[in-house]
Write an enzyme that holds these catalytic residues in place. Sequence first.
Site, mmCIF file in Angstrom:
data_model
loop_
_atom_site.group_PDB
_atom_site.id
_atom_site.type_symbol
_atom_site.label_atom_id
_atom_site.label_comp_id
_atom_site.label_asym_id
_atom_site.label_seq_id
_atom_site.Cartn_x
_atom_site.Cartn_y
_atom_site.Cartn_z
ATOM 1 N N ASP A 70 74.190 -77.381 31.710
ATOM 2 C CA ASP A 70 74.541 -76.225 32.531
ATOM 3 C C ASP A 70 73.247 -75.449 32.721
ATOM 4 O O ASP A 70 72.717 -74.859 31.767
ATOM 5 C CB ASP A 70 75.592 -75.375 31.820
ATOM 6 C CG ASP A 70 76.002 -74.140 32.615
ATOM 7 O OD1 ASP A 70 75.252 -73.750 33.543
ATOM 8 O OD2 ASP A 70 77.052 -73.552 32.304
ATOM 9 N N TYR A 165 72.855 -67.775 50.342
ATOM 10 C CA TYR A 165 72.256 -69.064 50.685
ATOM 11 C C TYR A 165 70.810 -68.859 51.140
ATOM 12 O O TYR A 165 69.890 -69.560 50.698
ATOM 13 C CB TYR A 165 73.068 -69.732 51.785
ATOM 14 C CG TYR A 165 72.586 -71.112 52.178
ATOM 15 C CD1 TYR A 165 73.113 -72.248 51.575
ATOM 16 C CD2 TYR A 165 71.601 -71.279 53.158
ATOM 17 C CE1 TYR A 165 72.671 -73.525 51.933
ATOM 18 C CE2 TYR A 165 71.149 -72.542 53.510
ATOM 19 C CZ TYR A 165 71.691 -73.663 52.898
ATOM 20 O OH TYR A 165 71.242 -74.914 53.246
ATOM 21 N N LYS A 169 67.200 -70.325 49.396
ATOM 22 C CA LYS A 169 66.234 -71.205 50.053
ATOM 23 C C LYS A 169 64.866 -70.528 50.215
ATOM 24 O O LYS A 169 63.824 -71.144 49.966
ATOM 25 C CB LYS A 169 66.770 -71.649 51.415
ATOM 26 C CG LYS A 169 68.099 -72.398 51.345
ATOM 27 C CD LYS A 169 68.088 -73.546 50.355
ATOM 28 C CE LYS A 169 69.419 -74.278 50.316
ATOM 29 N NZ LYS A 169 69.474 -75.286 49.231
ATOM 30 N N THR A 202 76.583 -86.054 52.888
ATOM 31 C CA THR A 202 77.235 -86.001 51.586
ATOM 32 C C THR A 202 78.747 -85.919 51.773
ATOM 33 O O THR A 202 79.240 -85.594 52.863
ATOM 34 C CB THR A 202 76.777 -84.771 50.796
ATOM 35 O OG1 THR A 202 77.156 -83.589 51.518
ATOM 36 C CG2 THR A 202 75.270 -84.781 50.602
#
Length: 289
Positions: A70, A165, A169, A202
Site C-alpha cells: 500500500d 487529476y 499529473k 485498459t
Amino acid sequence: MTDLRPVAIVTGASRGAGRGIAVALGSHGCTVYVTGRSQKEGDASVSGTIYATAEEVTKAGGKGVPVRVDHSDDGQVAALFEQVAREQGRLDILVNNACAIHDMLPAPGAFWEKPREIGEMINVGVKSGFDASWRAAPMMVRQGKGLIVFTSAPGAVHYCFGPAYGAHKAGVDKMAADMAVDFKDAGVDVAAVSIWMGSLATERLLNLMASAPEHFEHLAGTLESPEFTGHVIWALYKDPALMALSGQTVIGAEMGVKYGVTDIGGKYPPSVRELHHCAPREQYPYKVK
C-alpha cells in the site's frame, strides 16, 4: 545471490498501465518487482492482481516478483526497498505509477460534487512517487546509474477529470524536473523522466468507452497498448544519451518514433502534440539552492 538481470520496480502494477509496463520490461529480461494492493480478484472494481502480473512478467522472459504494498503506508514502502536491496543489491529502474483512482473520477459534475476521496490520487500518486524515489535514489547514486520514471499524461496542462487529476499529473512532471537537478548536481548518471502516456486500452477505459460510446468516440484509433510505455522506458534506459533527457517530460508516442518502438498493428501511436495541440511545460534554468 544477486540477479544479473536489470532490476526494476513498477508500482501500481496489478492492472492497467503498471501491468503493461511490468510485462514489457519482463520481455526485455528484467527482474520486475510488481507492487500493488490487489492479491485476489475482487480486491478492486477492475480485474487484476500482483500475482497475475508477476506471472505474466515471467512468461514474457523476465522474473516477476509480486510484493503487496500500500503506497500510502511508508512502512510497507520501506520494506519493499529493503527487500530489493537484500535480494538484488541494486535497482536500475523505478517506475512510479501507483495512483489511487476513484471510480467516480470521470463522473459528470464539478469537483465538489464528487467524493472528497478523489483527492487521494494526490497522496497515492504525487507523494507516493516522491517517497519511492527518495528510497530509490541512494541505491542509484551509489551505483552511479539509474532511471526514475513517472507515468503522466497531458492532463498536466489541460483540464481532465478535475483538479485532483491535473494536480497529480503536473506534480509528477515537476518532480522529475527537480529531481534531475539534484542528480546532476551530485554528478551521477541517474536520470529522472516523466512520460506522457496516451489513452490506454485498459479494461477500465474500454469499459467506459463501451458504456458511453458517443462520449468517447474521439478516442477511436488513438489508443495505446499498456505495454507500449514499458518498451519506451526500456529504450530510454538503454540510450547512451539518456542524461540529455533527464528532467524532461516527454511524450511517449514521440519517443516511440525516436527509438523505433511501434505499438498495436506495428504502428506508431499519434502524439497529443498533433491531436490536441498540447505540449509539456517548460522548466526554466534559474535555480535556488
